[in-house]
Design a protein around this motif. Sequence first.
Motif, PDB file in Angstrom:
ATOM      1  N   LYS A 132       0.836  -1.205   0.000  1.00 54.47           N
ATOM      2  CA  LYS A 132       0.000   0.000   0.000  1.00 54.47           C
ATOM      3  C   LYS A 132       0.868   1.251   0.000  1.00 54.47           C
ATOM      4  O   LYS A 132       0.558   2.231  -0.694  1.00 54.47           O
ATOM      5  CB  LYS A 132      -0.924   0.001   1.210  1.00 54.47           C
ATOM      6  CG  LYS A 132      -1.969   1.112   1.201  1.00 54.47           C
ATOM      7  CD  LYS A 132      -3.007   0.923   2.274  1.00 54.47           C
ATOM      8  CE  LYS A 132      -4.083   2.008   2.215  1.00 54.47           C
ATOM      9  NZ  LYS A 132      -4.859   1.974   0.948  1.00 54.47           N
ATOM     10  N   ALA A 133       1.961   1.214   0.757  1.00 53.94           N
ATOM     11  CA  ALA A 133       2.874   2.353   0.765  1.00 53.94           C
ATOM     12  C   ALA A 133       3.463   2.581  -0.622  1.00 53.94           C
ATOM     13  O   ALA A 133       3.554   3.726  -1.097  1.00 53.94           O
ATOM     14  CB  ALA A 133       3.978   2.135   1.789  1.00 53.94           C
ATOM     15  N   VAL A 134       3.880   1.493  -1.293  1.00 52.60           N
ATOM     16  CA  VAL A 134       4.422   1.617  -2.657  1.00 52.60           C
ATOM     17  C   VAL A 134       3.394   2.257  -3.575  1.00 52.60           C
ATOM     18  O   VAL A 134       3.712   3.161  -4.361  1.00 52.60           O
ATOM     19  CB  VAL A 134       4.846   0.237  -3.197  1.00 52.60           C
ATOM     20  CG1 VAL A 134       5.137   0.316  -4.703  1.00 52.60           C
ATOM     21  CG2 VAL A 134       6.081  -0.277  -2.464  1.00 52.60           C
ATOM     22  N   SER A 135       2.158   1.810  -3.488  1.00 55.14           N
ATOM     23  CA  SER A 135       1.102   2.338  -4.347  1.00 55.14           C
ATOM     24  C   SER A 135       0.904   3.832  -4.130  1.00 55.14           C
ATOM     25  O   SER A 135       0.759   4.606  -5.091  1.00 55.14           O
ATOM     26  CB  SER A 135      -0.207   1.588  -4.080  1.00 55.14           C
ATOM     27  OG  SER A 135      -1.272   2.132  -4.850  1.00 55.14           O
ATOM     28  N   LEU A 136       0.906   4.265  -2.877  1.00 53.69           N
ATOM     29  CA  LEU A 136       0.723   5.684  -2.578  1.00 53.69           C
ATOM     30  C   LEU A 136       1.932   6.506  -3.021  1.00 53.69           C
ATOM     31  O   LEU A 136       1.776   7.613  -3.553  1.00 53.69           O
ATOM     32  CB  LEU A 136       0.469   5.868  -1.086  1.00 53.69           C
ATOM     33  CG  LEU A 136      -0.889   5.367  -0.578  1.00 53.69           C
ATOM     34  CD1 LEU A 136      -0.898   5.286   0.946  1.00 53.69           C
ATOM     35  CD2 LEU A 136      -2.012   6.285  -1.062  1.00 53.69           C
TER      36      LEU A 136
END
Length: 465
Positions: free
Chosen positions: A195-199
Amino acid sequence: MMSYIRTFVLTLVLASCSLDGIVSVDDPEGGARELDNKSVKSKAGAIGVYYSSIASLKKAVSIISKDVALFTDEVQVMPYLYFGDNGRPNSDELLDSRTARGATDILGNTAIRFSSDFYTHINSARIHASQARQLFMQYGDSSTQSLVANAYSIEAYAILLLAENGCSGIPLTDIPFEGSVEYTEGYTTQELFAKAVSLFDSSLSMMHDSIHFYTLARVGSGRANLGLGNFEDAALSVVDVEQSSPSFTLSYSEAFTPGSNSQDNRFWTTTSASLDPVVAFQYVENGEGINGMEWLSPPGEVQDPRVPIGLSSSHAVPQQRKFVGGNPEFVLASWIDAQMIRAEATLNRNGFAGIEWLGPVNDARRSIGLSDTSGLESPMARVDLLFRERAFWFYLTGTRLGDLRRQVRQYDKLIQDVFPVGEYTKSNPNSTSRILFYGDYYVFAPPLSEIEYNYEYSGCDHLNP
């Protein structure tokens, strides 16, 4: 009144989730200011909520850096003989020994938990960032597009800290700008990193007017991809981070202000100008718990500049000198981070062989006048050298626990060979509550309020690295 624009819901009992009435947002310089309904629902209100997310992130980073330092091997509590005790371990001693006492949740689980201050501020940071984006969509214009990109990075970095330091099974309760609270189940560590990568990627897809935020997004994506074991993606994330790229830093007050630690780096409160311990009685020692890093240079050798150390005038024990009143900046993302990410990606690409991975390591060392380090024959020795370099570069920046965990998850190291273990020698031997050995807790769990209020959450999946 609602504090922090409906701040982290599990610390407050909220009857409503609208923005009606008076709200309070953190000012980026440390204060708080009130905005009424009409003010929030405006471009200026959106900017206020955006800056509030940065203020919350500053507070969270300050807290977790100190807690991680104690929890790992970066600093230790002073032995009881220097300051005495009342026979009961204090909170710092429990962190230092990784020992959980009390704090059993309604499911009967005991864990070492994130401090309520950190958990509130880190969730406030990500929720405010999300709310700011929603406000910008309605009330922003071309001049605020870059702030949307920045807000993505702030939210992503908050989740990255939860992934690196928290157990597998961290919920991400959301509070939309308008609508009901959205409780969630726990996210696994891998899901949090993803999720961090996506954001971060969302941030990078947008226009930036601030290059230092671009550095944060690049390095943050690289760190999250390292957590996932996606080494090629990690290297690609930082490909544009150059030595000339501006670092992303947080600026704190230069000195501790009694009665308020909202903007002060927690380490400055433990080191006075005379190097006397003030609050937490923390000191630096080589080889904590057998496995701890050798932070101090041998007698007669110059201390590594990345880990500045001084002696307390009253107790003659070594204390950190990285964060003191005259050094108000805390670096979250820089070219040095990018170099370490490149080195780790290259080492894994080559199957722990060769010397190509040493290129970025030595480039970083030369940038501060250190001599080159040489290659090692053993593949695991190369891994050890890489993580030693990371440990020295990122000392006291809240990254050490994530690095120890990654060594266990991705490099097949045993927990007992990475974390401090064995006899715990700092407790008062005359105490009936003495801590005898390091505990077997290796991550932080959410506070008890998470299970008490979040009906979707059932606790951590596991408490292992």
